[in-house]
Enzyme design. Structure first.
Site, PDB file in Angstrom:
ATOM      1  N   PHE A 149       3.860   7.145   0.801  1.00 48.07           N
ATOM      2  CA  PHE A 149       4.611   6.433   1.843  1.00 48.07           C
ATOM      3  C   PHE A 149       5.901   5.829   1.314  1.00 48.07           C
ATOM      4  CE2 PHE A 149       2.645   2.636   0.000  1.00 48.07           C
ATOM      5  CZ  PHE A 149       3.682   1.714   0.101  1.00 48.07           C
ATOM      6  N   LYS A 173       2.869  17.921   3.353  1.00 49.30           N
ATOM      7  CA  LYS A 173       1.944  16.982   4.011  1.00 49.30           C
ATOM      8  C   LYS A 173       2.422  15.583   3.609  1.00 49.30           C
ATOM      9  CE  LYS A 173      -1.029  14.420   3.874  1.00 49.30           C
ATOM     10  NZ  LYS A 173      -0.803  13.005   4.305  1.00 49.30           N
ATOM     11  N   GLU A 176       1.039   9.644   6.160  1.00 49.60           N
ATOM     12  CA  GLU A 176       0.830   9.390   7.587  1.00 49.60           C
ATOM     13  C   GLU A 176       1.371   8.009   8.001  1.00 49.60           C
ATOM     14  OE1 GLU A 176      -1.211   9.662   5.120  1.00 49.60           O
ATOM     15  OE2 GLU A 176      -3.202   8.826   5.465  1.00 49.60           O
ATOM     16  N   SER A 226      -1.102   7.732  -5.462  1.00 53.45           N
ATOM     17  CA  SER A 226      -1.806   6.817  -6.355  1.00 53.45           C
ATOM     18  C   SER A 226      -2.686   7.614  -7.336  1.00 53.45           C
ATOM     19  CB  SER A 226      -2.643   5.840  -5.526  1.00 53.45           C
ATOM     20  OG  SER A 226      -3.503   6.567  -4.688  1.00 53.45           O
ATOM     21  N   CYS A 281       7.323   3.387  -7.535  1.00 50.61           N
ATOM     22  CA  CYS A 281       6.519   3.756  -8.700  1.00 50.61           C
ATOM     23  C   CYS A 281       7.253   3.440  -9.989  1.00 50.61           C
ATOM     24  CB  CYS A 281       6.168   5.229  -8.662  1.00 50.61           C
ATOM     25  SG  CYS A 281       7.628   6.247  -8.802  1.00 50.61           S
ATOM     26  N   GLU A 383      -2.214  -1.606 -10.696  1.00 53.26           N
ATOM     27  CA  GLU A 383      -0.933  -1.548  -9.983  1.00 53.26           C
ATOM     28  C   GLU A 383      -1.017  -2.412  -8.727  1.00 53.26           C
ATOM     29  OE1 GLU A 383       0.044   2.143  -7.891  1.00 53.26           O
ATOM     30  OE2 GLU A 383       2.041   2.042  -8.767  1.00 53.26           O
TER      31      GLU A 383
HETATM   32  P1  NAD Z   1      -1.762   7.494  -1.673  1.00 56.60           P
HETATM   33  O1  NAD Z   1      -2.350   8.057  -2.915  1.00 56.60           O
HETATM   34  O2  NAD Z   1      -2.585   6.608  -0.829  1.00 56.60           O
HETATM   35  O3  NAD Z   1      -1.271   8.685  -0.712  1.00 56.60           O
HETATM   36  C1  NAD Z   1      -0.511   9.765  -1.194  1.00 56.60           C
HETATM   37  C2  NAD Z   1      -0.822  10.997  -0.348  1.00 56.60           C
HETATM   38  O4  NAD Z   1      -2.194  11.342  -0.511  1.00 56.60           O
HETATM   39  C3  NAD Z   1      -0.600  10.780   1.142  1.00 56.60           C
HETATM   40  O5  NAD Z   1       0.009  11.924   1.690  1.00 56.60           O
HETATM   41  C4  NAD Z   1      -1.997  10.569   1.689  1.00 56.60           C
HETATM   42  O6  NAD Z   1      -2.154  11.014   3.001  1.00 56.60           O
HETATM   43  C5  NAD Z   1      -2.854  11.379   0.749  1.00 56.60           C
HETATM   44  N1  NAD Z   1      -4.212  10.823   0.583  1.00 56.60           N
HETATM   45  C6  NAD Z   1      -4.575   9.525   0.694  1.00 56.60           C
HETATM   46  N2  NAD Z   1      -5.898   9.386   0.463  1.00 56.60           N
HETATM   47  C7  NAD Z   1      -6.378  10.621   0.204  1.00 56.60           C
HETATM   48  C8  NAD Z   1      -7.677  11.133  -0.120  1.00 56.60           C
HETATM   49  N3  NAD Z   1      -8.736  10.335  -0.219  1.00 56.60           N
HETATM   50  N4  NAD Z   1      -7.802  12.450  -0.336  1.00 56.60           N
HETATM   51  C9  NAD Z   1      -6.743  13.274  -0.249  1.00 56.60           C
HETATM   52  N5  NAD Z   1      -5.487  12.835   0.062  1.00 56.60           N
HETATM   53  C10 NAD Z   1      -5.305  11.530   0.274  1.00 56.60           C
HETATM   54  O7  NAD Z   1      -0.398   6.777  -2.126  1.00 56.60           O
HETATM   55  P2  NAD Z   1       0.553   5.866  -1.238  1.00 56.60           P
HETATM   56  O8  NAD Z   1      -0.104   4.549  -1.022  1.00 56.60           O
HETATM   57  O9  NAD Z   1       1.059   6.611  -0.065  1.00 56.60           O
HETATM   58  O10 NAD Z   1       1.784   5.702  -2.238  1.00 56.60           O
HETATM   59  C11 NAD Z   1       1.858   4.711  -3.222  1.00 56.60           C
HETATM   60  C12 NAD Z   1       1.372   5.220  -4.562  1.00 56.60           C
HETATM   61  O11 NAD Z   1       2.159   6.348  -4.975  1.00 56.60           O
HETATM   62  C13 NAD Z   1       1.524   4.209  -5.676  1.00 56.60           C
HETATM   63  O12 NAD Z   1       0.405   4.256  -6.493  1.00 56.60           O
HETATM   64  C14 NAD Z   1       2.762   4.688  -6.427  1.00 56.60           C
HETATM   65  O13 NAD Z   1       2.828   4.289  -7.782  1.00 56.60           O
HETATM   66  C15 NAD Z   1       2.594   6.151  -6.316  1.00 56.60           C
HETATM   67  N6  NAD Z   1       3.856   6.841  -6.542  1.00 56.60           N
HETATM   68  C16 NAD Z   1       3.990   7.499  -7.719  1.00 56.60           C
HETATM   69  C17 NAD Z   1       5.168   8.141  -7.999  1.00 56.60           C
HETATM   70  C18 NAD Z   1       5.336   8.880  -9.289  1.00 56.60           C
HETATM   71  O14 NAD Z   1       6.198   9.730  -9.356  1.00 56.60           O
HETATM   72  N7  NAD Z   1       4.535   8.618 -10.308  1.00 56.60           N
HETATM   73  C19 NAD Z   1       6.222   8.124  -7.069  1.00 56.60           C
HETATM   74  C20 NAD Z   1       6.041   7.446  -5.858  1.00 56.60           C
HETATM   75  C21 NAD Z   1       4.833   6.809  -5.612  1.00 56.60           C
END
Ligand code: NAD
Length: 498
Positions: A149, A173, A176, A226, A281, A383
């Site tokens: 997000f 994808k 959401e 994450s 991140c 985090e």
């Molecule tokens: P998230 O892991 O909750 O979601 C990321 C994606 O995974 C979304 O599209 C979501 O729909 C999907 N998802 C969520 N739960 C899932 C599940 N159980 N099974 C399969 N898919 C699932 O992350 P977020 O809250 O949207 O974003 C923030 C996180 O992203 C933070 O931890 C941040 O550090 C990380 N991030 C990392 C980088 C990097 O390059 N290292 C860059 C940006 C963000």
């Protein structure tokens, strides 16, 4: 109520429309739209459609694919204000920050405009009598991106411009929580001349993601999110034979040496710690002053700066940062501050309970500053992803170097110093993937590549830049003998240079 659907085969698609999730206005806390969540069969249909588009697109000459990227770049620039407003409205980051995000994505598009040059192979003439060897990079097929997000425009643009320019077709994808900008990007790709099916956006939750991770026609998965989900994505998709890069969470430290310009360091900590409400991140979430004197001097500079942070609406042009993305996330971040207090860290600035007049239900939180945080505490190990900066005091350089090196995450790190020897020693020895020297957020430019280490990234190749081109292509090496008339008789042993 506004609805956000999918973008498939060059047009908007409602799919079966069986499941929906709320999209919030983080300023007011109200539901602003609902997003359609695709089920397994719908995602599979999108993949099959992308597969049909692959044949034509992969056979489109690279300079023609580059022209589409040039046109897309122009559209991005032209529509920057509209995209920034849409992005800020769903994410909550302020407009200038939204434009900054779009600009960093645009830089990757500019990189992808050079794809004919990037795909050039290697050629070795006369490796044996009449024999030449050349290598080329070919696209993989249908590839998928799953994005978080916090950068609804930039992170998709880390992926699809490079993937598509390389000749793949792409299924995105997005998160959401803020799904509208990715749909606009896909519409603009069509406007730029991409054939239908080359870039598709399918909204969804775990069901959609798991379908992509296991579908046999998906050749590679690029994930950013994450760490727990990154691990799941990596293990599931690799078990299904796919190439995977899965970027996870972070805990980025900034080491402040006694010789650093402390005003510069404090200013850098403000932007890197609290910009975008800490939902980055590469945000700095741990400041490590070296020596007691540095710690006191840094603390004295940080306190008034944190107290003076301007929290405002995402539409504001003079706020430093806006609301968090959802109520759920706000509760989680606040909960971490409570945990820090219970763990015995000293909360020197408490921004937990700020209220915005007229926007009492918005997801706002002020900046928080902890001092005397120690490595055993959960607020150090995990985090938080909010406007919370922790100071961990280190007695000397070696202790400071050990902190990020021994942390489970290894995304980014920075050192502020005037001493070249110290900086060089630090950059060589620190066990972290991206390092800044007097640069607080060392996100590599588009023609380098982005990626952390340890629990911040799974897989071997980084995002965008030359690593992105390698990730989205496979190497083919051709050994050819001309003229065909050269004969050496049957050879039953492994060929060697003759
Ligand atoms: P998230 O892991 O909750 O979601 C990321 C994606 O995974 C979304 O599209 C979501 O729909 C999907 N998802 C969520 N739960 C899932 C599940 N159980 N099974 C399969 N898919 C699932 O992350 P977020 O809250 O949207 O974003 C923030 C996180 O992203 C933070 O931890 C941040 O550090 C990380 N991030 C990392 C980088 C990097 O390059 N290292 C860059 C940006 C963000």
């Amino acid at each position: 109520m506004r609805e956000v659907h999918h973008f498939v085969a060059g047009a908007g698609s409602k799919g079966l429309g069986r499941k929906f999730a709320d999209v919030f206005n983080p300023n007011t806390g109200e539901v602003a739209a609902r997003v359609n969540l695709a089920g397994k069969a719908e995602v599979a249909a999108v993949v099959e459609d992308a597969h049909r588009a692959f044949q034509g697109w992969s056979n489109t000459p690279a300079p023609r694919r580059a022209q589409v990227m040039f046109a897309f770049r122009d559209l991005l620039r032209k529509n920057m204000d509209e995209l920034a407003a849409l992005l800020a409205a769903e994410h909550g980051k302020v407009l200038l920050d939204a434009k900054g995000e779009l600009t960093r994505g645009l830089e990757v598009v500019e990189f992808a405009c050079g794809i004919p040059q990037l795909l050039k192979g290697e050629y070795s003439e006369d490796v044996a009598s009449g024999m030449d060897v050349f290598s080329l990079r070919q696209p993989l097929g249908v590839v998928a991106g799953i994005t978080p997000f916090n950068f609804p425009a930039m992170v998709p643009m880390w992926m699809f411009p490079v993937a598509v320019a390389c000749g793949n077709t792409f299924v995105l994808k997005p998160s959401e929580k803020d799904p509208s900008v990715p749909i606009r990007l896909a519409q603009m790709m069509i406007e730029a001349g991409a054939p239908p099916g080359v870039l598709n956006v399918v909204n969804g939750d775990k069901e959609a993601v798991d379908t992509l991770l296991t579908h046999p026609l998906v050749r590679a998965i690029s994930f950013v999110g994450s760490t727990d989900i990154a691990r799941h994505v990596y293990s599931t998709a690799t078990a299904h034979g796919k190439r995977v890069q899965a970027m996870g969470g972070a805990k980025n430290h900034m080491i402040v040496m006694p010789d650093a310009d402390l005003d510069q360091a404090a200013d850098a900590l403000m932007g890197a710690g609290y910009g975008s409400a800490g939902e980055r991140c590469m945000a700095i979430s741990v400041a490590v002053p070296v020596g007691a004197k540095t710690a006191e001097a840094l603390r004295a500079r940080l306190i008034p700066r944190v107290q003076a942070l301007r929290v405002g609406l995402s539409t504001s042009t003079d706020a430093d940062f806006g609301p968090l993305v959802t109520r759920q996330h706000l509760d989680k971040v606040r909960g971490y501050v409570d945990i820090g207090v219970a763990e015995g860290a000293e909360l020197v600035v408490d921004g937990r309970d700020i209220k915005m007049q007229g926007y009492e239900n918005g997801f706002f939180m002020g900046g928080c500053l902890f001092d005397r945080v120690t490595p055993e505490m959960r607020i150090y190990q995990e985090e938080i992803f909010g406007p919370v900066l922790s100071m961990v005091r280190a007695e000397d350089f070696e202790t400071a170097l050990r902190l990020p090196s021994e942390h489970a995450f290894g995304n980014g790190v920075a050192i502020f110093t005037r001493d070249g020897d110290t900086a060089r020693d630090f950059t060589r020895r620190v066990d972290v993937g991206m390092v800044g020297v007097n640069v607080p957020i060392p996100v590599p430019v588009a023609f380098h590549s982005f990626g952390g280490w340890k629990a911040s990234a799974f897989g071997d190749m980084n995002q965008y830049g030359p690593e992105g081109v390698r990730f989205f292509t496979k190497l083919k090496t051709v050994t050819a003998r001309w003229p065909t008339g050269i004969r050496s008789g049957a050879d039953f042993f492994i060929p060697t240079l003759k």
